[in-house]
Design an enzyme around this catalytic site. Structure first.
Site, PDB file in Angstrom:
ATOM      1  N   ASP A  11       1.246  -0.973  -0.071  1.00 14.93           N
ATOM      2  CA  ASP A  11       0.171  -0.037  -0.128  1.00 14.93           C
ATOM      3  C   ASP A  11       1.033   1.016  -0.030  1.00 14.93           C
ATOM      4  OD1 ASP A  11      -2.019   2.420   0.594  1.00 14.93           O
ATOM      5  OD2 ASP A  11      -2.931   1.160   1.917  1.00 14.93           O
ATOM      6  N   TYR A 228       1.785  -2.245  15.668  1.00 13.68           N
ATOM      7  CA  TYR A 228       1.277  -2.324  14.105  1.00 13.68           C
ATOM      8  C   TYR A 228       0.977  -0.845  13.516  1.00 13.68           C
ATOM      9  CZ  TYR A 228      -1.882  -5.429  12.804  1.00 13.68           C
ATOM     10  OH  TYR A 228      -3.231  -6.907  12.488  1.00 13.68           O
ATOM     11  N   LYS A 231      -2.143  -2.534   8.105  1.00  5.19           N
ATOM     12  CA  LYS A 231      -2.015  -4.498   8.070  1.00  5.19           C
ATOM     13  C   LYS A 231      -1.597  -4.895   6.755  1.00  5.19           C
ATOM     14  CE  LYS A 231      -6.228  -3.775   7.808  1.00  5.19           C
ATOM     15  NZ  LYS A 231      -6.354  -2.566   7.398  1.00  5.19           N
TER      16      LYS A 231
HETATM   17  C1  F6R Z   1      -6.734   0.929   5.629  1.00  2.00           C
HETATM   18  C2  F6R Z   1      -7.890   1.045   6.952  1.00  2.00           C
HETATM   19  C3  F6R Z   1      -8.734   2.029   7.227  1.00  2.00           C
HETATM   20  C4  F6R Z   1      -8.157   2.895   8.409  1.00  2.00           C
HETATM   21  C5  F6R Z   1      -8.982   3.825   8.616  1.00  2.00           C
HETATM   22  C6  F6R Z   1      -8.264   4.944   9.631  1.00  2.00           C
HETATM   23  O1  F6R Z   1      -6.146  -0.025   5.626  1.00  2.00           O
HETATM   24  O2  F6R Z   1      -8.454  -0.340   6.499  1.00  2.00           O
HETATM   25  O3  F6R Z   1      -9.932   1.209   7.789  1.00  2.00           O
HETATM   26  O4  F6R Z   1      -7.945   1.877   9.252  1.00  2.00           O
HETATM   27  O5  F6R Z   1      -9.806   4.473   7.434  1.00  2.00           O
HETATM   28  O6  F6R Z   1      -7.266   5.626   9.042  1.00  2.00           O
HETATM   29  P1  F6R Z   1      -6.024   6.585   9.227  1.00  2.00           P
HETATM   30  O7  F6R Z   1      -5.864   6.142  11.136  1.00  2.00           O
HETATM   31  O8  F6R Z   1      -5.140   6.952   8.199  1.00  2.00           O
HETATM   32  O9  F6R Z   1      -7.124   8.321   9.739  1.00  2.00           O
HETATM   33 MG    MG Z   2      -4.138   2.735   3.296  1.00  2.00          MG
HETATM   34 MG    MG Z   3      -4.825  -1.910   2.150  1.00  2.00          MG
END
Ligand code: F6R
Ligand code: MG
Ligand code: MG
Length: 364
Positions: A11, A228, A231
């Site tokens: 990603d 972490y 993912k």
């Molecule tokens: C990323 C994912 C999303 C993010 C969520 C919060 O692969 O699964 O659900 O975890 O959009 O993202 P941030 O912390 O970047 O605002």
């Molecule tokens: Mg992402």
């Molecule tokens: Mg992804």
């Protein structure tokens, strides 16, 4: 001829948010891999995306864990990151954890699934790529394909598969592997692989001749970086037909959208929805988790394909079921089993909340 089939993914920036891939990033990747093909490093390649993950599918003769191939993937991801930064895409370069490449992308963020084999007279291969979940999502799928006679008729009626398969399982916490022989050690293996976030099926071999049948990516970004940081949306490569499960036996387990970890903030369970390439844009509550299947015929290492394997109305019911399950599980909100157990959550405020409230905890 011996061919190496390498899938390396990362990603390197989402469009919009974490939901999808910007088309320009795919173009940058294609240009980069085309140059490598012209130079003779690659036999062939295919660039795909599942959600916010860029998938580099490559064939060559360099073997697995090759520094030139891994270096090419790394350089390609870096070029795509530059483009992602220019477009201010979301989380540009998020899976590139290090500034310097040291010969192998493992442990540096990207996910890797590679296998080397002698190309058969006809060699059908399917690459599965998932977003908003983790490599444990493949455990039930691989179990059904290679060990469940209710799924795979060939285990019962094809003499070349009747001996069964061997499963190599990785303990992601202890960094140890163990191999189980099917069907005689089935019950032992299920004790472990049912714990999908702890024991992950890494490879499957045909028992009769040790031929490799499947390989998954098992890089856990959370452990790689000591915490972490993102993912590990996984990939899986499976060889099909003529002594391996038929294409239809390989696709069949996806008709059941089983529960996997990784939805919203990497911290929720949800059903794994099989979709066409076009529909691999997880949007509702950043999900539900998606999987695509790209089918290829190899011709002297050339990738004849991709065929979009879930672009088929016979998976409509699985998609509908996944939507019904999503409605149901979403109503649990912040409660388990929708939300992951505390120790498995990607994001957690627990330490901060605990610190603030620690003096208020009285002896019970
Ligand atoms: C990323 C994912 C999303 C993010 C969520 C919060 O692969 O699964 O659900 O975890 O959009 O993202 P941030 O912390 O970047 O605002
Ligand atoms: Mg992402
Ligand atoms: Mg992804």
């Amino acid at each position: 001829m011996k061919v190496t089939f390498s899938v390396i993914k990362a990603d390197i920036g989402g469009y919009v948010g974490h939901s999808s891939m910007h088309p320009e990033l795919k173009e940058v990747a294609k240009t980069s891999l085309e140059e490598a093909k012209k130079k003779g490093l690659l036999i062939d390649f295919c660039v795909l995306a599942c959600g916010d993950d860029l998938e580099l599918i490559m064939t060559h003769t360099k073997g697995v864990d090759n520094s030139e191939i891994h270096g090419l993937a790394w350089e390609t991801f870096k070029k795509c990151t530059d483009k992602a930064k220019e477009l201010k895409l979301y989380g540009a370069g998020q899976d590139l954890l290090s500034d310097a490449f040291s010969g192998n992308v493992k442990g540096m963020g990207p996910g890797v699934a590679e296998m080397e084999f002698e190309e058969r007279k006809s060699e059908p291969v399917i690459v599965f790529m998932a977003d908003k979940t983790s490599p444990g999502a493949w455990n039930m799928i691989l179990y059904k394909i290679f060990a469940d006679p209710f799924n795979t008729a060939g285990l019962v009626i094809d003499p070349s598969m009747h001996d069964g398969f061997k499963f190599e399982i990785l303990d992601v916490y202890e960094h140890k592997v163990i191999t189980f022989s099917m069907p005689e050690e089935l019950y032992d293996m299920l004790v472990f692989i049912g714990a999908m976030e702890h024991f992950i099926i890494k490879r499957v071999y045909r028992k009769r001749d040790g031929e490799i049948a499947a390989v998954s990516s098992t890089e856990k970004l959370n452990f790689l970086a000591g915490k972490y940081v993102g993912k590990d949306d996984p990939v899986l490569v499976i060889r099909c037909q003529s002594g391996f499960p038929a294409v239809g036996e390989v696709l069949e387990p996806f008709a059941f959208p089983h529960m996997v970890a990784g939805w919203m903030r990497g911290s929720h369970h949800g059903p794994l929805m099989p979709v066409s390439f076009r529909e691999a844009n997880p949007s509702r509550f950043d999900g539900p988790p998606r999987v695509i299947g790209a089918g290829f015929q190899l011709a002297d290492g050339k990738l004849i394909g991709p065929r979009d394997m879930f672009d088929d109305p016979s998976f409509d019911e699985a998609r509908r079921m996944a939507n019904v399950i999503s409605d149901y599980i979403r109503r649990h909100g912040p409660f388990e089993p929708h939300r992951l157990p505390l120790e498995e959550m990607e994001y957690t405020t627990l330490p901060q909340v605990m610190e603030r409230l620690k003096d208020r905890f009285q002896k019970a």
